[in-house]
Design a protein around this motif. Structure first.
Motif, PDB file in Angstrom:
ATOM      1  N   LYS A   1       0.756  -1.264  -0.050  1.00 24.44           N
ATOM      2  CA  LYS A   1      -0.047  -0.121   0.059  1.00 24.44           C
ATOM      3  C   LYS A   1       0.717   1.234   0.062  1.00 24.44           C
ATOM      4  CE  LYS A   1      -3.637   2.294   2.704  1.00 24.44           C
ATOM      5  NZ  LYS A   1      -4.871   2.065   3.538  1.00 24.44           N
ATOM      6  N   SER A   2       1.861   1.262   0.954  1.00 27.22           N
ATOM      7  CA  SER A   2       2.972   2.665   0.695  1.00 27.22           C
ATOM      8  C   SER A   2       3.364   2.854  -0.477  1.00 27.22           C
ATOM      9  CB  SER A   2       3.921   2.038   1.832  1.00 27.22           C
ATOM     10  OG  SER A   2       3.234   1.952   3.178  1.00 27.22           O
ATOM     11  N   ALA A   3       3.939   1.562  -1.167  1.00 20.56           N
ATOM     12  CA  ALA A   3       4.284   1.883  -2.576  1.00 20.56           C
ATOM     13  C   ALA A   3       3.515   2.449  -3.434  1.00 20.56           C
ATOM     14  CB  ALA A   3       4.732   0.562  -2.983  1.00 20.56           C
ATOM     15  N   LEU A   4       2.070   2.095  -3.394  1.00 23.01           N
ATOM     16  CA  LEU A   4       1.153   2.718  -4.282  1.00 23.01           C
ATOM     17  C   LEU A   4       0.807   3.978  -4.107  1.00 23.01           C
ATOM     18  CD1 LEU A   4      -1.520  -0.353  -4.570  1.00 23.01           C
ATOM     19  CD2 LEU A   4       0.017   0.357  -6.318  1.00 23.01           C
ATOM     20  N   VAL A   5       0.885   4.319  -2.662  1.00 25.87           N
ATOM     21  CA  VAL A   5       0.676   5.589  -2.079  1.00 25.87           C
ATOM     22  C   VAL A   5       1.648   6.549  -2.826  1.00 25.87           C
ATOM     23  CG1 VAL A   5       0.866   7.212  -0.112  1.00 25.87           C
ATOM     24  CG2 VAL A   5      -0.716   5.181  -0.076  1.00 25.87           C
ATOM     25  N   VAL A   6       2.879   6.282  -2.763  1.00 28.66           N
ATOM     26  CA  VAL A   6       4.127   7.206  -3.265  1.00 28.66           C
ATOM     27  C   VAL A   6       3.674   7.394  -4.682  1.00 28.66           C
ATOM     28  CG1 VAL A   6       6.630   7.123  -3.666  1.00 28.66           C
ATOM     29  CG2 VAL A   6       5.726   6.432  -1.435  1.00 28.66           C
ATOM     30  N   GLN A   7       3.463   6.377  -5.470  1.00 33.00           N
ATOM     31  CA  GLN A   7       3.292   6.460  -6.737  1.00 33.00           C
ATOM     32  C   GLN A   7       2.243   7.395  -7.137  1.00 33.00           C
ATOM     33  OE1 GLN A   7       3.936   2.769  -9.092  1.00 33.00           O
ATOM     34  NE2 GLN A   7       4.024   1.987  -7.002  1.00 33.00           N
TER      35      GLN A   7
ATOM     36  N   ARG B   1      11.263   4.444  -9.176  1.00 29.64           N
ATOM     37  CA  ARG B   1      11.818   3.095  -9.130  1.00 29.64           C
ATOM     38  C   ARG B   1      10.749   2.133  -8.883  1.00 29.64           C
ATOM     39  NH1 ARG B   1      16.131   0.082  -7.585  1.00 29.64           N
ATOM     40  NH2 ARG B   1      16.132  -1.216  -6.021  1.00 29.64           N
ATOM     41  N   LEU B   2       9.917   2.510  -7.967  1.00 30.94           N
ATOM     42  CA  LEU B   2       8.893   1.553  -7.546  1.00 30.94           C
ATOM     43  C   LEU B   2       7.819   1.072  -8.931  1.00 30.94           C
ATOM     44  CD1 LEU B   2       7.567   3.067  -4.246  1.00 30.94           C
ATOM     45  CD2 LEU B   2       8.933   0.938  -4.437  1.00 30.94           C
TER      46      LEU B   2
ATOM     47  N   LYS C   1       8.957  -3.954 -15.755  1.00 40.06           N
ATOM     48  CA  LYS C   1       7.946  -4.065 -14.776  1.00 40.06           C
ATOM     49  C   LYS C   1       7.907  -3.246 -13.422  1.00 40.06           C
ATOM     50  CE  LYS C   1       6.816  -8.371 -16.987  1.00 40.06           C
ATOM     51  NZ  LYS C   1       6.548 -10.158 -16.285  1.00 40.06           N
ATOM     52  N   PRO C   2       6.795  -2.835 -12.869  1.00 41.89           N
ATOM     53  CA  PRO C   2       6.915  -2.244 -11.503  1.00 41.89           C
ATOM     54  C   PRO C   2       7.839  -3.355 -10.630  1.00 41.89           C
ATOM     55  CG  PRO C   2       4.893  -2.106 -12.300  1.00 41.89           C
ATOM     56  CD  PRO C   2       5.551  -3.056 -13.323  1.00 41.89           C
ATOM     57  N   LEU C   3       8.345  -2.601  -9.840  1.00 41.10           N
ATOM     58  CA  LEU C   3       9.141  -3.100  -8.672  1.00 41.10           C
ATOM     59  C   LEU C   3       8.362  -4.207  -7.750  1.00 41.10           C
ATOM     60  CD1 LEU C   3      12.380  -3.246  -7.575  1.00 41.10           C
ATOM     61  CD2 LEU C   3      11.405  -1.785  -5.762  1.00 41.10           C
ATOM     62  N   PHE C   4       8.870  -5.299  -7.347  1.00 39.97           N
ATOM     63  CA  PHE C   4       8.005  -6.370  -6.622  1.00 39.97           C
ATOM     64  C   PHE C   4       8.252  -6.095  -5.223  1.00 39.97           C
ATOM     65  CE2 PHE C   4       8.313 -10.047  -3.792  1.00 39.97           C
ATOM     66  CZ  PHE C   4       6.835 -10.714  -3.826  1.00 39.97           C
TER      67      PHE C   4
ATOM     68  N   ILE D   1      10.719   1.322   2.226  1.00 41.94           N
ATOM     69  CA  ILE D   1      11.097   2.795   1.975  1.00 41.94           C
ATOM     70  C   ILE D   1      12.414   2.942   1.893  1.00 41.94           C
ATOM     71  CG2 ILE D   1      10.530   5.061   2.281  1.00 41.94           C
ATOM     72  CD1 ILE D   1       8.070   3.725   0.867  1.00 41.94           C
ATOM     73  N   ALA D   2      12.908   2.835   2.952  1.00 39.19           N
ATOM     74  CA  ALA D   2      14.345   3.161   3.244  1.00 39.19           C
ATOM     75  C   ALA D   2      15.264   2.177   2.186  1.00 39.19           C
ATOM     76  CB  ALA D   2      14.872   2.816   4.673  1.00 39.19           C
TER      77      ALA D   2
END
Length: 433
Positions: free
Chosen positions: A220-226, A299-300, A309-312, A323-324
């Motif tokens: 979810k955090s990865a999708l939020v950043v995008q 990157r994500l 492809k998007p990062l796994f 994230i770090a």
């Protein structure tokens, strides 16, 4: 014999590294079984180093690396080095003290030993020239009465978006955030599993399957950043992630961010040492600069190469580590956010727990750069405390802050704001070309 000893020590070190477990960030406790593992592994390493002192320098040479590469700000998503060798202490180079008189971040301190929990001294503050001995306070009331908050912040200087990842069922928490510190943000958005039309709040649902399951928090955090990069990158300088049980001193955050450069990729929060080469910012409160969001989203999302492809992103609740890790792959390390006397600004626990320092649980003792007791633990200009068990506790703490924390002026505020305006004008001019 020399190489064989080094091989043994290296094996022990990496076995210890791989076995480290991190407890959930919202709890004060950790596994007793993990505690025993820590003790046995530490004892084995200490005995090896004691028997062969020269091997310490060999181990240092093994893990010491070249300076951290400075990412190109003109390229929003540079190709990460396939064999990154970041410096173990790159943080001060990422800090930009743009204004005379702005809060100075200290040089990195060595990993100091665990102090005596019964000691009334503040060894960290007394070890720094010009730093007064901070009193051995223990209660929330005492900590707040010794704290200050910037009295005259100016809205949108800089532009801060606050975002909270929560669930649509946490109505009381969302309302408490909105009614307390949330009003100090330039924008406040809640990322929920399902939008609640009865709430007059900015809500976004990303449609993630299983949203609300703890193991999907990193995804979810990865999708939020995008999402932030796609929709809000041009409107805000900083993107601040907070839990719905975190309390934030927004004027102090605004003041601190005015001493930073949002056009540089930065990860700002409570820095912990997961391992020698794996620092992270605690997930209860961390801030990403505009440039960091741009690079991380790229990157994500896999935009660094055509057809990538998007990062796994693995299934894990430790989204702060993910994230770090991904920022570090881009050459970005968490900033050392301690004040000039070594006090922390971001806090994973409430004040009365933070003052216990080394008496806190073992995971905190292992990962924290500051283990001081009393006010040696904390900056007098705090930015966040966490966790508060419910909305009533957050509202009560807010009332205490209003009654007990002292408003203070910042003599260098005009220069800081002027410097920020210059950076914004330069960024706008560059974008218009």
């Amino acid at each position: 014999m020399h190489s064989s000893c080094l091989l043994v020590l290296t094996s022990v070190f990496f076995f210890f590294f791989l076995m480290i477990r991190r407890p959930p960030r919202s709890t004060l406790s950790s596994s007793s079984a993990a505690s025993d593992v820590y003790k046995r592994q530490l004892l084995l390493i200490q005995l090896t180093l004691h028997a062969h002192p020269h091997m310490y320098h060999q181990l240092h040479d093994l893990i010491a690396t070249s300076p951290n590469p400075n990412p190109n700000p003109k390229n929003p998503c540079p190709n990460p080095n396939p064999h990154p060798h970041p410096s173990p202490n790159p943080h001060p180079r990422q800090l930009h003290h743009l204004v005379a008189g702005s809060p100075k971040v200290p040089d990195l301190l060595p990993n100091h030993p665990t102090p005596d929990p019964n000691s009334t001294s503040s060894t960290l503050s007394t070890a720094r020239p010009g730093c007064p001995v901070r009193p051995d306070v223990r209660s929330t009331d005492q900590v707040l009465r010794l704290s200050t908050v910037w009295a005259t912040p100016i809205r949108s200087k800089p532009r801060i978006l606050c975002y909270v990842q929560t669930l649509s069922s946490q109505v009381a928490n969302m309302m408490a955030v909105n009614e307390t510190w949330g009003g100090g943000c330039d924008g406040l958005v809640f990322f929920v599993n399902t939008r609640n039309p009865d709430l007059n709040l900015w809500q976004v649902s990303l449609g993630l399957p299983g949203d609300g399951v703890k193991s999907r928090l990193a995804r979810k955090s990865a999708l939020v950043v995008q999402w932030l990069a796609r929709h809000l990158l041009q409107q805000y300088d900083w993107f601040a992630q907070f839990d719905d049980d975190t309390y934030v001193f927004m004027p102090n955050l605004r003041k601190y961010l005015l001493t930073m450069d949002h056009t540089t990729p930065l990860l700002i929060g409570r820095r912990f040492k997961k391992s020698h080469l794996r620092d992270f910012a605690h997930g209860s409160a961390y801030v990403l600069s505009n440039q960091a969001v741009k690079m991380l989203a790229c990157r994500l999302g896999g935009c660094d190469k055509p057809g990538t492809k998007p990062l796994f992103v693995p299934l894990t609740s430790a989204e702060d580590l993910i994230i770090a890790d991904e920022l570090r792959a881009l050459g970005v390390w968490p900033v050392d956010t301690r004040d000039e006397c070594g006090g922390e600004r971001f806090h994973p626990f409430q004040p009365r727990f933070m003052t216990a320092g080394a008496a806190l649980k073992q995971w905190y003792q292992r990962y924290s750069y500051n283990l001081e007791t009393g006010m040696g633990c904390c900056s007098t200009e705090p930015i966040s405390y966490h966790p508060f068990k419910n909305s009533a506790a957050l509202l009560l703490f807010h009332k205490e802050v209003l009654l007990k924390v002292t408003p203070s002026e910042w003599p260098s505020s005009r220069q800081a704001i002027a410097a920020y305006d210059v950076r914004c004008n330069q960024t706008n001019a560059t974008g218009a070309q």
